[in-house]
Design a protein around this motif. Structure first.
Motif, short mmCIF file in Angstrom:
data_model
loop_
_atom_site.label_atom_id
_atom_site.label_comp_id
_atom_site.label_asym_id
_atom_site.label_seq_id
_atom_site.Cartn_x
_atom_site.Cartn_y
_atom_site.Cartn_z
N HIS A 193 -73.66 83.82 33.29
CA HIS A 193 -74.20 82.97 34.50
C HIS A 193 -73.39 82.37 35.39
O HIS A 193 -72.08 82.20 35.08
CB HIS A 193 -75.46 82.09 33.95
CG HIS A 193 -74.52 80.95 32.97
ND1 HIS A 193 -74.34 81.21 31.71
CD2 HIS A 193 -74.24 79.55 33.19
CE1 HIS A 193 -73.79 80.19 30.93
NE2 HIS A 193 -73.59 79.18 31.96
N THR A 195 -72.78 78.78 37.72
CA THR A 195 -73.63 77.63 37.71
C THR A 195 -73.18 76.91 39.03
O THR A 195 -72.15 76.83 39.43
CB THR A 195 -73.49 76.55 36.64
OG1 THR A 195 -74.15 77.27 35.64
CG2 THR A 195 -74.00 75.40 36.96
N HIS A 297 -68.98 76.35 37.57
CA HIS A 297 -68.53 77.03 36.36
C HIS A 297 -69.19 78.36 36.46
O HIS A 297 -70.24 78.68 36.72
CB HIS A 297 -68.72 76.34 35.13
CG HIS A 297 -69.88 76.18 34.44
ND1 HIS A 297 -70.92 75.19 34.71
CD2 HIS A 297 -70.58 76.94 33.68
CE1 HIS A 297 -72.13 75.17 33.95
NE2 HIS A 297 -71.86 76.61 33.28
N GLN A 374 -72.02 77.70 22.82
CA GLN A 374 -71.55 77.56 24.00
C GLN A 374 -70.28 76.52 23.75
O GLN A 374 -70.38 75.63 23.09
CB GLN A 374 -72.53 76.84 24.88
CG GLN A 374 -73.47 77.98 25.50
CD GLN A 374 -74.69 77.11 26.30
OE1 GLN A 374 -75.53 76.49 25.57
NE2 GLN A 374 -74.57 77.20 27.40
N PHE A 376 -67.48 74.58 26.81
CA PHE A 376 -66.70 74.51 28.29
C PHE A 376 -65.33 74.31 27.97
O PHE A 376 -64.66 73.93 27.16
CB PHE A 376 -67.30 73.34 28.99
CG PHE A 376 -68.58 73.45 29.53
CD1 PHE A 376 -69.65 74.54 29.58
CD2 PHE A 376 -69.30 72.25 29.99
CE1 PHE A 376 -70.74 74.51 30.03
CE2 PHE A 376 -70.51 72.31 30.54
CZ PHE A 376 -71.28 73.55 30.42
N GLU A 389 -66.89 78.95 30.88
CA GLU A 389 -67.53 78.60 29.83
C GLU A 389 -67.54 79.81 28.77
O GLU A 389 -67.63 80.79 29.24
CB GLU A 389 -69.09 78.13 30.03
CG GLU A 389 -70.20 78.25 29.07
CD GLU A 389 -71.36 78.23 29.47
OE1 GLU A 389 -71.81 77.50 30.54
OE2 GLU A 389 -72.39 78.61 28.64
#
Ligand SMILES: O=C(O)C(=O)Cc1ccc(O)cc1
Ligand SMILES: [Fe+2]
Length: 433
Positions: A193, A195, A297, A374, A376, A389
């Motif tokens: 993804h 963001t 990110h 997850q 970061f 991430e």
């Protein structure tokens, strides 16, 4: 009709020092450089890990592109329908040179079937077409591309058709593959993804733009999410509004795709907006230091987050950790062990676990657990802006509330506690450049 995007092709970054970022991507994040375009007026390097491709472009450190050799050539290259031999073009290809004073990840490039038709329909819908359809060819074939400006800050989207190209990447890039094997400890397969950090009250406009122009579809992050307001986290020191969309639903395309299960991995898009009630936060910091909205990110999908984080940390990648209490919260150790993981190993790298209970079919007594892991990284440029991430999905397809809270806190506590020390380091770093 919105433009149909076949898949994400690459994401490009514009930085003042390509060599520094190249070194980080290769030696720390285990990407491999595989193609390069080095001309008098452009330095463009392409890096790959699985299907995740970054193009790193050097931006001029001052003065803008008028100072660059090749500038006049670039104008020629951009006229509609020209066939461009890449050897004669000095300027940047497949992107625009952003007039931007900080390093930034700012172009998400999509493969489309027909660049001319897509560009024309985007223009007809009022989009700002920064580069009209342009053909570039070399010995391996022909590519057509155009660049459209997004409604989000400095973000652009290159649309590219590579169906008539057989080379290693794109015309003008030469093969610099080292032939080295992928590191099996880091099974990153694709971008999961992207963001965006957006200003307050801009989410609806951003969503509409992507729905209208690219046919993105909203999906709910949480069951109790409000259709209009998005997913709001506005208690316990968190001030975040999240809204998520994906650019197509595999099941609805009916098209045969080359990936294992017949589906291209889809990349989701998340819009993050800060809510005012809880004070200044990481989205505000991004907007300030990036000097506007943009990509905050990118989630790298890995099949094994533990070995990936371990290998990357050993190579020098720094990860955010949640507050220590996260791993000792009631039930957490058990939850981690039930997922077949070692709590200490997760804690070592700050990896977070979320559990999603799903009812199987019609039978409410039959449930299966889906997990989402997850972590970061710390910002990868010298400003507190863009970061990466790692995300491992064990059945979970969306985002988990527990992880979002913990991710938020892991960034927030670093920013607050270390703000003084950190700004000292940053000013030293900046002074060294
Ligand atoms: O959960 C995720 O991966 C997100 O992307 C959500 C998110 C977005 C912005 C933040 O500053 C923190 C968390
Ligand atoms: Fe994320």
């Amino acid at each position: 009709m919105a433009t149909y995007l076949s898949r994400l092709h690459h994401i490009s970054l514009h930085v003042s020092n390509v060599d520094k970022l190249a070194l980080d991507l290769v030696s720390k994040f285990q990407f491999r450089v595989f193609a390069a375009r080095l001309t008098a007026g452009a330095r463009q390097l392409a890096f790959r890990k699985g299907a995740a491709v970054f193009v790193v472009n050097e931006r001029p450190s001052c003065g803008g592109e008028a100072l660059l050799p090749g500038h006049r050539n670039r104008r020629v290259a951009r006229s509609h329908g020209d066939d461009v031999g890449p050897g004669c073009v000095g300027g940047i290809l497949y992107d625009v040179r952003p007039h931007y004073s900080v390093d930034s990840a700012c172009n998400v490039c999509f493969e489309v079937e027909d660049v001319e038709r897509s560009s024309e329909s985007l223009r007809a819908r009022g989009c700002d077409l920064l580069v009209p359809p342009t053909r570039v060819r070399d010995d391996c074939g022909l590519v057509t591309y155009s660049v459209v400006k997004s409604v989000v800050g400095n973000v652009c989207h290159t649309l590219v058709d590579t169906s008539r190209y057989r080379g290693p990447f794109l015309p003008g890039f030469c093969d610099v593959g080292t032939g080295a094997e992928e590191d099996p400890r880091c099974p990153v397969t694709h971008f999961d993804h992207v963001t965006y950090a957006c200003p307050r009250r801009s989410t609806a406009e951003v969503m509409r733009w992507y729905e209208r122009n690219f046919g993105f579809q909203r999906f709910f992050i949480c069951r109790n999410e409000d259709v209009d307001e998005g997913y709001m986290l506005d208690r316990d020191g968190i001030g975040l509004r999240l809204t998520a969309m994906e650019y197509w639903k595999c099941s609805e395309t009916g098209i045969e795709l080359p990936f294992k299960d017949g589906k291209d991995p889809d990349c989701k898009f998340v819009i993050a907006e800060s809510l005012p009630e809880q004070g200044r936060n990481q989205v505000d910091t991004f907007l300030e230091q990036h000097r506007g909205p943009g990509i905050q990110h990118i989630g790298l999908f890995t099949q094994d987050i533990l070995s990936t984080a371990d290998a990357m940390a050993n190579a020098g990648v720094q990860f955010f950790s949640p507050p220590a209490a996260y791993y000792t919260e009631v039930g957490r150790q058990q939850e981690i062990e039930e997922a077949g993981l070692d709590p200490n190993a997760l804690m070592q790298h700050g990896i977070l676990l979320d559990t999603d209970l799903r009812v199987n079919g019609e039978d409410p007594t039959s449930c299966s657990k889906r997990y989402l892991l997850q972590v970061f990284t710390k910002p990868i440029f010298s400003e507190d802006t863009f970061f990466l991430e790692l995300i491992e999905r064990r059945g979970a397809t969306g985002f988990g509330e527990g992880n979002i809270r913990a991710l938020w806190r892991s960034v927030q506590s670093y920013m607050e506690k270390d703000s003084q020390e950190h700004s000292n380091i940053k000013s030293k770093q900046t002074g060294q450049h």
